[in-house]
Every structure is written in structure tokens, then in C-alpha cells.
Design an enzyme around this catalytic site. Structure first.
Site, PDB file in Angstrom:
ATOM      1  N   ASN A   7      -2.599  21.406 -18.023  1.00 57.05           N
ATOM      2  CA  ASN A   7      -2.600  20.279 -18.962  1.00 57.05           C
ATOM      3  C   ASN A   7      -4.043  19.784 -19.014  1.00 57.05           C
ATOM      4  OD1 ASN A   7      -2.689  17.617 -19.961  1.00 57.05           O
ATOM      5  ND2 ASN A   7      -0.502  17.343 -19.568  1.00 57.05           N
ATOM      6  N   GLU A  34      -1.094  19.252 -23.934  1.00 56.95           N
ATOM      7  CA  GLU A  34      -1.815  18.059 -24.392  1.00 56.95           C
ATOM      8  C   GLU A  34      -3.130  18.417 -25.088  1.00 56.95           C
ATOM      9  OE1 GLU A  34      -1.183  13.960 -23.126  1.00 56.95           O
ATOM     10  OE2 GLU A  34      -1.132  14.770 -21.083  1.00 56.95           O
ATOM     11  N   ASP A 149       3.621  21.618 -18.015  1.00 56.75           N
ATOM     12  CA  ASP A 149       3.658  20.303 -17.388  1.00 56.75           C
ATOM     13  C   ASP A 149       5.095  19.815 -17.489  1.00 56.75           C
ATOM     14  OD1 ASP A 149       3.610  17.666 -16.701  1.00 56.75           O
ATOM     15  OD2 ASP A 149       2.007  17.090 -18.088  1.00 56.75           O
ATOM     16  N   ASN A 151       6.528  17.317 -15.909  1.00 57.52           N
ATOM     17  CA  ASN A 151       6.722  15.885 -15.709  1.00 57.52           C
ATOM     18  C   ASN A 151       7.918  15.595 -14.802  1.00 57.52           C
ATOM     19  OD1 ASN A 151       4.598  14.313 -16.846  1.00 57.52           O
ATOM     20  ND2 ASN A 151       5.251  14.939 -18.892  1.00 57.52           N
ATOM     21  N   ASP A 220       3.274  20.249 -12.384  1.00 59.19           N
ATOM     22  CA  ASP A 220       2.953  21.417 -13.221  1.00 59.19           C
ATOM     23  C   ASP A 220       3.471  22.657 -12.494  1.00 59.19           C
ATOM     24  OD1 ASP A 220       0.901  20.231 -15.368  1.00 59.19           O
ATOM     25  OD2 ASP A 220       0.557  19.284 -13.414  1.00 59.19           O
ATOM     26  N   ASP A 249      -6.759  15.083 -15.777  1.00 57.21           N
ATOM     27  CA  ASP A 249      -6.083  14.545 -14.590  1.00 57.21           C
ATOM     28  C   ASP A 249      -5.151  15.587 -13.949  1.00 57.21           C
ATOM     29  OD1 ASP A 249      -4.593  14.240 -16.908  1.00 57.21           O
ATOM     30  OD2 ASP A 249      -3.928  12.207 -16.475  1.00 57.21           O
ATOM     31  N   HIS A 250      -4.972  16.736 -14.606  1.00 57.46           N
ATOM     32  CA  HIS A 250      -4.170  17.831 -14.035  1.00 57.46           C
ATOM     33  C   HIS A 250      -5.068  18.981 -13.585  1.00 57.46           C
ATOM     34  CE1 HIS A 250      -0.142  16.599 -15.753  1.00 57.46           C
ATOM     35  NE2 HIS A 250      -0.952  15.865 -16.484  1.00 57.46           N
TER      36      HIS A 250
END
Length: 258
Positions: A7, A34, A149, A151, A220, A249-250
DNA sequence: ATGGCGATTCCAAATCGA
């Protein structure tokens, strides 16, 4: 063969980091989530220059997914067939390899924000639709990998604070039940096929020095079908790009298969 | 309990992410 998911939280911002990562990690396929851009702005040329074919399903500002691959991709499906969705969250394609075709299903799962919210209800509907479609997709394509991802932190050990965050988003019983339902289709979490470090995560909050304090979540994932399971040799999380200036951030997750 | 960071967009306060 290596398959990866990342991501990148805006492909416009992160394209140089993606190209640099691919140069250092020449995986056979990389699934991105994203993108935050429309298909007309997708950097096909720059990625071709880097040696990758690409198929994308973009959207302005939010969401957006793409598959990059060394070899051509065919039989592309965008979003879950029969599931009406305004958001670009799924792209699937088949990649031909020396050992046979591999079906790649790349998903940016719904965040869900807060249990009980309308967004959480959308997450539950989306997860059910994904599950139902994957059953037929697996029947048609036995050699299948589900990457993205998710989530969802599948277990307590996938969270930096499973007690403090009990039943909050990514940790709820319902989300974890949906993850288990995917496993019940015959999929296996490639990362957990191997001995792994303690406190291993794939996402860290930008705030509060989350990465430096390793306050993260493992959300992930790479899931492989029964037909692929025996060929998986390794699965790792590459924390290096999270240390870059202006990082996503991933972190990328990489699976190595025969 | 809240915000804290970062990206995006009617260019700047608001929305979203996880």
C-alpha cells in the site's frame, strides 16, 4: 518467483520509491493499493521503463489498485463482479509463469473506521461479496494468490496492543471471522507458514513515532491457494522503505515461490 | 477522551486513513 504487495498511499508521491524498490527487489509481480489517482494519470510509461507491465483500476483522491508484472497480464477483472461498488478496490489478472499460470487477486479492503458505523457495515458487505466471488474464482483458477491491504489484524500477535485495542477497528471478532472464512476457502497466510520475528507488523501510524516505537499492525497479507501452498519458500516484510524520507505508512510484503 | 501525521482537494479547512 516472487509476489509482493504494498500500500503506497499515493502513487504520485511514491512513484520514485516504487521504482527504486523494484530495482532493488525485482519481484515478478507487485500489487499496489491506494493509488489515489485516475487511470489517465497512471504512470504506465515510467513503469514500462522499469521493466513492468501494469493493469490498473484507479479513482480520484481515494483507493485505487494496480498489478505490476514482469510478464504480460491477461483476463483482467476490475472490482467484484455482481457487487455494485463506487470505490476502486479490486483488480485481478492472470500471469503466465514457467510453472504455469498464477491468478493474482489484488485487494484494498475497506477500512471500516469504527465498529457499528455505516462504513463498518459496508466493510462487512464487501467482505461477504469478496468471499462469495473468491469461491468461484478459486474453482476457475486453482493456482491463486490473494494479496493486498486487508485492513484486518488476523490475530492478537498481529497487533502492538491487542488488549488496549480489543474489538476496535481491524481487531473485531467480525473482521477476524471474515479473515478465517477466507482461510476456509483453502487459502493460507503465507507469512505464518514460516517462523517469524516477534512483533512483526506491516503498517505503523505516521503519528506519535509509531514506526520508531514499533507500534504497528500486520494488516497486509499474501494468501495462497492449496495448489500454490507447497511451492511457497519464504514470506517476509520489508521494513526498509518505511525508513525512507516521505515513506508510505505501509511496508511491502514479499512471498517467494518455486 | 482527544490529537498527534500525511495526502488530497473547488488552495485551504475538511475528509480520510488505520
Amino acid at each position: 518467483m516472487q509476489l509482493a504487495t504494498w500500500n503506497i498511499n499515493s502513487l504520485s508521491v511514491r512513484l520514485p520509491q516504487v521504482v527504486a524498490w523494484l530495482a532493488a527487489n525485482p519481484v515478478d509481480a507487485l500489487c499496489l493499493q491506494e493509488l489515489k489517482l485516475t487511470d489517465d494519470k497512471f504512470p504506465f510509461a515510467a513503469l514500462q521503463e522499469a521493466g513492468y507491465h501494469a493493469v490498473a483500476m484507479g479513482q480520484k483522491t481515494y483507493n485505487g489498485v494496480a498489478i505490476l508484472s514482469r510478464s504480460p497480464l491477461r483476463d483482467v477483472v476490475r472490482n467484484i463482479p455482481g457487487h455494485d461498488d463506487q470505490q476502486a478496490r479490486v483488480i485481478a489478472a492472470t500471469m503466465d509463469t514457467a510453472t504455469g499460470p498464477v491468478r493474482l487477486v489484488n485487494c484494498y479492503f475497506v477500512n471500516g473506521q469504527e465498529p457499528g458505523s455505516e462504513k463498518f457495515a459496508y466493510k462487512m458487505r464487501w467482505l461477504q461479496a469478496l468471499h462469495d466471488w473468491l469461491r468461484t474464482e478459486l474453482a476457475a483458477h486453482p493456482r491463486l494468490a490473494l494479496l493486498g491491504d486487508f485492513n484486518v489484524a488476523p490475530e492478537d500477535r498481529d497487533s502492538y496492543d491487542p488488549v488496549g485495542l480489543r474489538e476496535t477497528i481491524h481487531h473485531t471478532t467480525e473482521e477476524r471471522a471474515h479473515f478465517q472464512a477466507l482461510l476456509a476457502l483453502g487459502l493460507t497466510d503465507a507469512y505464518r507458514m514460516f517462523e517469524q520475528p516477534e512483533k512483526a507488523y506491516s503498517w505503523w501510524d505516521y503519528r506519535m513515532l509509531g514506526f520508531q516505537k514499533n507500534r504497528g499492525l500486520r494488516i497486509d497479507h499474501i494468501l495462497v491457494s492449496e495448489a500454490l501452498r507447497g511451492t511457497v519458500k519464504a514470506c517476509t516484510i520489508d521494513r526498509a522503505p518505511r525508513k525512507n524520507p516521505q515513506p508510505s505508512d505501509h511496508a511491502p510484503v514479499v512471498a517467494t515461490l518455486d
